[in-house]
Write a protein that holds these residues in place. Sequence first.
Motif, short mmCIF file in Angstrom:
data_model
loop_
_atom_site.label_atom_id
_atom_site.label_comp_id
_atom_site.label_asym_id
_atom_site.label_seq_id
_atom_site.Cartn_x
_atom_site.Cartn_y
_atom_site.Cartn_z
N MET A 280 0.83 -1.18 0.00
CA MET A 280 0.00 0.00 0.00
C MET A 280 0.87 1.24 0.00
SD MET A 280 -3.19 -1.10 2.23
CE MET A 280 -2.91 -2.82 1.95
N GLY B 224 12.94 -8.21 7.06
CA GLY B 224 11.80 -7.40 7.47
C GLY B 224 11.27 -7.79 8.84
N LEU C 3 16.66 -9.21 9.58
CA LEU C 3 17.27 -7.96 9.11
C LEU C 3 16.17 -6.92 8.90
CD1 LEU C 3 19.52 -9.57 6.35
CD2 LEU C 3 20.20 -8.97 8.69
N ASP D 8 15.47 -2.62 8.11
CA ASP D 8 16.13 -1.36 7.74
C ASP D 8 15.88 -0.24 8.75
OD1 ASP D 8 13.44 -1.07 7.16
OD2 ASP D 8 13.72 -0.26 5.15
N PHE E 260 -7.41 -7.38 14.44
CA PHE E 260 -6.73 -8.67 14.44
C PHE E 260 -7.73 -9.77 14.75
CE2 PHE E 260 -3.44 -5.51 14.81
CZ PHE E 260 -2.71 -5.86 13.68
N GLU F 247 19.76 -2.74 6.20
CA GLU F 247 18.89 -2.66 5.02
C GLU F 247 19.37 -3.62 3.95
OE1 GLU F 247 18.91 1.13 3.09
OE2 GLU F 247 17.59 0.42 1.48
N ILE G 57 -6.40 8.84 6.62
CA ILE G 57 -6.48 8.08 7.86
C ILE G 57 -5.89 8.90 8.99
CG2 ILE G 57 -5.49 6.04 9.02
CD1 ILE G 57 -5.86 4.59 6.39
N GLY H 253 3.39 -12.36 3.60
CA GLY H 253 2.79 -11.06 3.92
C GLY H 253 2.69 -10.16 2.71
#
Length: 656
Positions: free
Chosen positions: A1, A45, A67, A69, A85, A166, A223, A322
């Motif tokens: 997104m 991530g 790892l 970033d 959730f 990163e 938002i 994901g």
Amino acid sequence: MNEFRAPVFMSAKEVLGYDLPTYPYRMPEEQRTGQAQRHPVVVVGAGLVGLTVAVDLACRDIPVVVLDDSDTVGARGLSSRGVNFARRSLEIWDRLGMGHRVAEKGVVWNTHRTYQGADTIYAYEMNLDPDQKHPAILALQQYHVEQFLIERLAELGVADVRWRNEVTSVTSMPDHAVVEVQTPDGTYRTESDYLLACDGAHSVVRRSLGLDSAEMAFDRWFISDVKIDTPIARERHLWIDPPFHEGRCALLIEMADGVWRTDMQVGEGADMSDAVTPERAMERLDRMFGDDASYGIVWAGAYSFQFRALDQFRHDRIFFLGDAAHENPPFGGRGGNGGIQDADNLAWKLDLVLNGSAPDALLDSYQAERHPAAIENIAQTARSCWFLSPQSPGRRLLRDAVLSFSKTDPDIRLLVNTGRMSVPFVYESSDLNTTDADLWQAGPAPGTAAPNTKVDLLDGTDAASAHVFDARNHGFLCLYFAESAGDVSAEFRQAMRDITEQGVPFEARLIVSQKAADPEFLTFHDASGQAFAEYGANASDGYLLRPDGHVAARWRGWDGSGMESALRQARGEGPVVDSRTGKGDAGTGKLDLPDPPRDDEILFERLVSAVDSQADDMVVPFLRHLVLRLGLRTQSPDVLSNAVAASLKDLEPDLS
Ligand SMILES: Cc1cc2nc3c(=O)[nH]c(=O)nc-3n(C[C@H](O)[C@H](O)[C@H](O)COP(=O)(O)OP(=O)(O)OC[C@H]3O[C@@H](n4cnc5c(N)ncnc54)[C@H](O)[C@@H]3O)c2cc1C
């Protein structure tokens, strides 16, 4: 997104009384020595999904390297981002040892209310079953969940989480992955037997492998997370065309810390740099809450929602999970919750393969099971989006018809689609399932997530309230139903001992009607008969559940035989898994979406297509013909009269 950056209003700390945690950077050993090491698993991530899979692997003692970033949680600031959730995610986090923290911190809302204008057109109650351990949906800022996951990882102690690391590129080799990493001290290289790409919507791993597909941008929403003093009913409020935001939609949900999440549709072509200015943001919120309301803005920004799914979630030793694998708009909380199910699906398989208890083919089932799940989530959220923001004349015509009739007609009301909440996907055609050999009229079929039914845990004849998955380990689980512990046969007991000796992570539990514990197995008393009913079981029936709680096999009148072969099947030693199962076109971003699950929804979609296939001036003649044909097809003056009367009644408010 895509995220459009937030304006700064006042210090979020001032509004909330806390700030996001930051985690220290340390130069990795590999960078210091210049010697790349080969790790069993590297996760790229530390977001919601990367952290969930890392905790799952750490629970299995796999020394995972993570790892990330950044050096904090959340999406670039105190944006709540994921808020809803699902029960399934809470069950998964329970197994990982931090579900209770999410449950304690989150907010439960029981009513799902949809308004048109200022009027409620539909409100339904959730969480009516007091025996459920968790609510259907719990509202909590995503950054809180991520913080709990990080704290759990630290407790487990086996993971190496590297902040401000990163990943700049990844190379896929047949038996490992090579990762280039940038840190404040420069670059270094590391390697892994398996690499899990959990680096989100803008995945560098995806780009490195040349897998980027076109996004289908859909809609834009403003938002903001707002701390407000005015009392508001603790419900999910969704407005279509509200008086404070005409012609658009708006959503309001309470989260933790007295903060409310507001989502306001601004439309596909909206100028987002204007939409997120403080003046425009406050103008919108003042209209929503009223000029007298006193509120503090914690975060404000805007997102454009997309649909996307990679064609293949596995590329040699690299797996996508994901948002890196699939993206959908957030209606129904299907993004993060879907990613958590990805993690739950892959971690146990990776564990078995890494420790030599299953062949590599087991990992192909990740694609076969999770790709259709992603497509299902995309299809469900697409239909919610189309309902909230009809993209064609036919869809708008029929959506408006549904809205205008839904107050009075309960059947039509079912077509109101402002988000179908995330539920566990059913791996119905998975090759890991053992097909039923017996006749079952009820209970979860192979591939279905088994229910976490309320029971009593027995200690001798003492009983304490519990649920069947409480304190389960991370292996396979056998649930055996019996009248009393004394009825459990010697053959069954021996079969369970044999399995345990094979070294496959495994546990057997008894569910009994009579209140006396078994000396060998953890025993639950099913005083109300609810567990027998939910599992459709009689005495001496049994279930084998996979480590992720989906049913692998079930038997009636069972003595334990067949368990070994079902376990082999569930470990990928059965017929070859079709790793190409699932639809989608990574090259164009075009997705072949399945039909909706319900007949009325399928009929609605057919009507939309039929109306949209007409030229503007042919819509009315077409509808005339259709009404005539359908009217005659009823072949019953009574059925037609009833439909006419109901339609007239539905139209009454408009005629008055
Ligand atoms: C407005 C909105 C509302 C939503 N509501 C819900 C909801 O109610 N319920 C729900 O379940 N989901 C919801 N979602 C979706 C949910 O937020 C995402 O699906 C979820 O965050 C995906 O998690 P992830 O771990 O895959 O990716 P992310 O959360 O994006 O995490 C990716 C991680 O990778 C790191 N990273 C990125 N690139 C690199 C790199 N090159 N090297 C190292 N690290 C890197 C990032 O810093 C980040 O930590 C919502 C999303 C939005 C935008």
